[in-house]
Design a protein around this motif. Structure first.
Motif, PDB file in Angstrom:
ATOM      1  N   ALA A 175      15.763  12.307 -10.362  1.00 27.78           N
ATOM      2  CA  ALA A 175      16.767  13.275 -10.830  1.00 27.78           C
ATOM      3  C   ALA A 175      16.103  14.554 -11.331  1.00 27.78           C
ATOM      4  CB  ALA A 175      17.643  12.650 -11.924  1.00 27.78           C
ATOM      5  N   ALA A 176      15.096  15.018 -10.591  1.00 28.17           N
ATOM      6  CA  ALA A 176      14.355  16.258 -10.861  1.00 28.17           C
ATOM      7  C   ALA A 176      13.504  16.205 -12.123  1.00 28.17           C
ATOM      8  CB  ALA A 176      15.285  17.467 -10.915  1.00 28.17           C
ATOM      9  N   ALA A 177      13.366  15.012 -12.748  1.00 33.11           N
ATOM     10  CA  ALA A 177      12.415  14.894 -13.855  1.00 33.11           C
ATOM     11  C   ALA A 177      10.987  14.991 -13.305  1.00 33.11           C
ATOM     12  CB  ALA A 177      12.622  13.572 -14.592  1.00 33.11           C
ATOM     13  N   GLU A 178      10.794  14.405 -12.120  1.00 33.32           N
ATOM     14  CA  GLU A 178       9.506  14.499 -11.429  1.00 33.32           C
ATOM     15  C   GLU A 178       9.681  15.503 -10.288  1.00 33.32           C
ATOM     16  OE1 GLU A 178       8.756  10.496 -10.238  1.00 33.32           O
ATOM     17  OE2 GLU A 178       8.522   9.771 -12.285  1.00 33.32           O
ATOM     18  N   ASP A 179       9.662  16.787 -10.620  1.00 31.97           N
ATOM     19  CA  ASP A 179      10.016  17.805  -9.632  1.00 31.97           C
ATOM     20  C   ASP A 179       8.811  18.403  -8.917  1.00 31.97           C
ATOM     21  OD1 ASP A 179       9.101  19.061 -11.895  1.00 31.97           O
ATOM     22  OD2 ASP A 179      10.669  20.590 -11.951  1.00 31.97           O
ATOM     23  N   HIS A 180       7.603  17.910  -9.218  1.00 29.17           N
ATOM     24  CA  HIS A 180       6.412  18.268  -8.446  1.00 29.17           C
ATOM     25  C   HIS A 180       5.500  17.061  -8.422  1.00 29.17           C
ATOM     26  CE1 HIS A 180       2.410  19.849  -7.505  1.00 29.17           C
ATOM     27  NE2 HIS A 180       3.051  20.787  -6.848  1.00 29.17           N
ATOM     28  N   VAL A 181       5.128  16.638  -7.212  1.00 28.13           N
ATOM     29  CA  VAL A 181       4.336  15.415  -7.074  1.00 28.13           C
ATOM     30  C   VAL A 181       3.137  15.682  -6.168  1.00 28.13           C
ATOM     31  CG1 VAL A 181       6.402  14.021  -7.401  1.00 28.13           C
ATOM     32  CG2 VAL A 181       5.641  14.537  -5.079  1.00 28.13           C
ATOM     33  N   SER A 182       2.153  14.766  -6.197  1.00 29.84           N
ATOM     34  CA  SER A 182       0.877  15.020  -5.525  1.00 29.84           C
ATOM     35  C   SER A 182       0.748  14.379  -4.149  1.00 29.84           C
ATOM     36  CB  SER A 182      -0.265  14.493  -6.401  1.00 29.84           C
ATOM     37  OG  SER A 182      -0.301  13.067  -6.385  1.00 29.84           O
ATOM     38  N   HIS A 233      -0.305  12.974 -13.663  1.00 31.41           N
ATOM     39  CA  HIS A 233      -0.135  13.668 -12.392  1.00 31.41           C
ATOM     40  C   HIS A 233      -1.371  13.467 -11.516  1.00 31.41           C
ATOM     41  CE1 HIS A 233       1.017  16.633  -9.433  1.00 31.41           C
ATOM     42  NE2 HIS A 233       2.150  16.864 -10.073  1.00 31.41           N
ATOM     43  N   GLY A 234      -1.150  13.142 -10.257  1.00 30.03           N
ATOM     44  CA  GLY A 234      -2.252  12.770  -9.368  1.00 30.03           C
ATOM     45  C   GLY A 234      -2.894  13.910  -8.604  1.00 30.03           C
ATOM     46  N   GLU A 235      -2.647  15.144  -9.007  1.00 32.83           N
ATOM     47  CA  GLU A 235      -3.120  16.275  -8.212  1.00 32.83           C
ATOM     48  C   GLU A 235      -4.641  16.337  -8.088  1.00 32.83           C
ATOM     49  OE1 GLU A 235      -1.630  19.531  -5.837  1.00 32.83           O
ATOM     50  OE2 GLU A 235      -0.666  17.843  -6.855  1.00 32.83           O
ATOM     51  N   GLU A 281       0.793  -1.219   0.000  1.00 32.25           N
ATOM     52  CA  GLU A 281       0.000   0.000   0.000  1.00 32.25           C
ATOM     53  C   GLU A 281       0.831   1.277   0.000  1.00 32.25           C
ATOM     54  OE1 GLU A 281      -2.445   0.022   3.485  1.00 32.25           O
ATOM     55  OE2 GLU A 281      -0.763   0.303   4.853  1.00 32.25           O
ATOM     56  N   LYS A 282       2.131   1.181   0.318  1.00 35.11           N
ATOM     57  CA  LYS A 282       2.958   2.379   0.432  1.00 35.11           C
ATOM     58  C   LYS A 282       4.019   2.405  -0.669  1.00 35.11           C
ATOM     59  CE  LYS A 282       2.452   2.426   5.468  1.00 35.11           C
ATOM     60  NZ  LYS A 282       3.165   2.384   6.770  1.00 35.11           N
ATOM     61  N   GLY A 283       4.388   3.617  -1.070  1.00 35.83           N
ATOM     62  CA  GLY A 283       5.466   3.759  -2.045  1.00 35.83           C
ATOM     63  C   GLY A 283       5.115   4.599  -3.247  1.00 35.83           C
ATOM     64  N   THR A 284       3.874   5.082  -3.328  1.00 41.11           N
ATOM     65  CA  THR A 284       3.514   5.939  -4.457  1.00 41.11           C
ATOM     66  C   THR A 284       3.513   7.390  -4.015  1.00 41.11           C
ATOM     67  OG1 THR A 284       1.805   6.506  -6.076  1.00 41.11           O
ATOM     68  CG2 THR A 284       1.035   5.609  -3.978  1.00 41.11           C
ATOM     69  N   ILE A 285       4.046   8.264  -4.867  1.00 47.00           N
ATOM     70  CA  ILE A 285       4.022   9.702  -4.597  1.00 47.00           C
ATOM     71  C   ILE A 285       3.046  10.417  -5.528  1.00 47.00           C
ATOM     72  CG2 ILE A 285       6.342   9.819  -3.622  1.00 47.00           C
ATOM     73  CD1 ILE A 285       7.347  10.733  -6.378  1.00 47.00           C
ATOM     74  N   GLY A 286       2.381   9.663  -6.399  1.00 47.21           N
ATOM     75  CA  GLY A 286       1.388  10.269  -7.283  1.00 47.21           C
ATOM     76  C   GLY A 286       2.005  11.253  -8.254  1.00 47.21           C
ATOM     77  N   ALA A 287       3.220  10.951  -8.704  1.00 51.63           N
ATOM     78  CA  ALA A 287       3.884  11.833  -9.676  1.00 51.63           C
ATOM     79  C   ALA A 287       3.528  11.367 -11.073  1.00 51.63           C
ATOM     80  CB  ALA A 287       5.393  11.811  -9.446  1.00 51.63           C
TER      81      ALA A 287
END
Length: 548
Positions: free
Chosen positions: A444-451, A363-365, A165-171
């Motif tokens: 490496a900052a490719a996913e620099d904003h996550v939900s 993106h999971g926002e 259940e853990k490990g996703t950042i919704g990026a």
């Protein structure tokens, strides 16, 4: 369809027309047809509990084939397209040779299956798989119909991957959970089935005569890119929130009766002047349950001539507080249903245009923000309920014995039950801090904003669980309070609620172990028994037609 054997040959006998109609009805009851455009939260929960299996619509099959044709065209023409013949994230500019494309897709699944924590329950894993199938049915992911059909076969056999259940950042969507979902389908990691429980995936598939998926170009990415973990858990959250919210109105009405409150605050003219849909709906529900010409209350009649004109806010403001919860749930459900039927992976295969384009639909926002909002909204049902429990238990705020028990001092009654409710409300206050205001740069900052949407979904479910528990305690307390108002009776619908509870929980005559009572009362709520008990009586009133 029946058959007979004639001279060693099997001859199919066509069923009668009435039999055909019966078969069609049975099939309609057993299957939900997915087209990628019309799945509802209610249907997803039914798929999750194993009641229904999945079939694709013919149009969905056509779209899947067309998008796959374009992927094959790209490969045959040696075009360079992200995710098909390049690396991922920071490695997007690394071109992968054609003979390595299968390995590329397998590697992205294996390297991304890095989740931790407890696995999703089989029901939640089933919902996750069903929702991923629905999104792939839209025909913009480039998966082959062969691989897609294997996924549906696994779902219909209840061969369900082990998904931490853990490990996703919704990026880039829920990469880790969806990778675990794909890993099991590949015959690696663990799976669950009704026959085996949790065991090695390859043996589970083998037991059901299923072949592990062998990934083709683009298919690994097609399986792991999307917001289905956030959204499937969110669908469960919004459905459970709907169930508890409407029963909160019933419990509040029962508490108001026991505390001898007035119904004047629920006058329709008051709410017509502030016509929020949820507020209007809750006020109408309360009117349908409390003293009226249709459902008179002896309790209300007993204090009809008192000088009391306004109740405390936990009673008289129920339409306003419960109302906005209803409107919050409706708003969040709209967001989630849109998300459930949207393309959320990358790159997107536009077969009609002949183009494959990278975008940011992963993106999971959207679901993250909505589920943070849901947690904040639904929590208020527990917050106001706990204050009503306090009023029931506190003799300085009611005309009832302290802590709703005789021989106070020798017995503590509901003293600690109210403490449990307070503890749950306090936990919720921390859980309601929105996770989607946080972001950490990854890849490496490719996913620099996550939900951080995965945590938004999981904590929304935890908040709702606490709300269910608090309202279960209020239900017990209100029915216990009713014991001290006897021989007076409340309205017929509320008496039905009292009788329902008393079929499973006895009155508290002296102190006893109460945790099991809490769980029994909560089960009545989660199974909607309280709602079902009063619904026929509510229908006798002309409730206003407001949007769900």
């Amino acid at each position: 369809m029946s058959s007979e054997f004639i001279q060693g040959e099997e001859v199919k006998l066509e069923p009668l027309e009435s039999d055909m109609a019966s078969l069609k009805r049975q099939e309609a009851q057993q299957y939900i047809y997915l087209d990628g455009n019309s799945l509802t939260t209610e249907q997803l929960l039914r798929l999750g509990n194993g009641t229904y299996k999945i079939k694709l619509t013919p149009e969905a099959e056509r779209r899947v084939n067309k998008s796959r044709d374009l992927v094959e065209k790209v490969i045959n023409e040696n075009q360079v397209v992200y995710g098909i013949n390049t690396g991922f994230g920071k490695f997007a500019r690394t071109v992968i040779p054609r003979d390595k494309l299968k390995e590329l897709q397998e590697n992205v699944v294996r390297s991304t299956a890095v989740g931790v924590g407890d696995p999703l329950s089989p029901e939640r894993s089933r919902m996750l798989l069903a929702l991923r199938i629905n999104v792939l049915a839209k025909g913009y992911s480039g998966i082959s119909l062969e691989t897609f059909s294997q996924m549906i076969q696994a779902f219909n056999a209840s061969c369900l991957s082990y998904v931490p259940e853990k490990g996703t950042i919704g990026a880039s969507g829920d990469l880790a959970p969806l990778a675990h979902l794909a890993l099991g389908l590949m015959g690696e990691g663990k799976m669950w089935s009704p026959k085996s429980g949790w065991t090695d995936a390859k043996y589970v598939l083998q037991a059901y005569g299923l072949q592990p998926i062998s990934l083709k170009a683009k298919e690994g990415l097609a399986l792991i890119n999307g917001t289905q973990m956030i959204t499937s858990l969110g669908a469960e959250a919004v459905e459970r929130a709907t169930v508890i919210a409407r029963q909160a109105d019933i419990i509040a009405a029962l508490t108001l009766e026991v505390l001898k409150g007035t119904t004047r605050a629920f006058d329709s003219d008051i709410h017509d002047l502030r016509p929020h849909p949820g507020q209007v709906k809750v006020a109408a529900r309360l009117r349908s349950l409390l003293h009226s010409d249709i459902h008179p209350s002896e309790i209300a009649g007993s204090h009809r001539l008192c000088e009391h004109v306004q109740d405390p806010y936990t009673l008289c403001c129920c339409p306003q507080v419960h109302g906005v919860v209803n409107d919050t749930i409706a708003f969040v459900k709209t967001i989630l249903v849109t998300e459930m039927n949207s393309v959320t992976d990358n790159p997107i295969v536009f077969a009609e245009r002949g183009e494959i384009i990278s975008g940011g639909n992963f993106h999971g926002e959207y679901p993250a923000k909505a589920l943070d909002y849901l947690a904040i909204g639904v929590h208020e049902l527990a917050s106001i309920s706990e204050r009503r429990i306090e009023r029931l238990c506190n003799p300085s705020l009611s005309e009832l014995p302290a802590f709703l028990v005789n021989d106070g001092g020798l017995n503590c009654g509901f003293m600690m039950a109210q403490c449990t409710a307070a503890a749950l409300v306090s936990e919720n206050k921390v859980l309601c801090h929105p996770s989607s205001v946080d972001s950490l740069s990854t890849s490496a900052a490719a996913e620099d904003h996550v939900s951080m949407g995965g945590w938004a979904a999981r904590k929304a479910l935890r908040v709702i669980e606490h709300v269910e528990q608090v309202l279960a305690i209020e239900l017990l307390a209100a029915c216990q309070g009713l014991e001290f108002v006897r021989p007076l009776h409340t309205t017929e619908p509320l008496e039905r609620v009292y009788e329902l509870l008393r079929t499973v929980v006895k009155p508290l005559v002296r102190d006893r172990f109460m945790t099991s009572d809490f769980e029994i009362a909560r089960k009545l709520l989660t199974e909607e028994k309280v709602w079902q008990a009063v619904q026929p009586y509510m229908e006798q009133h002309k409730l206003p037609q407001v949007p769900e």
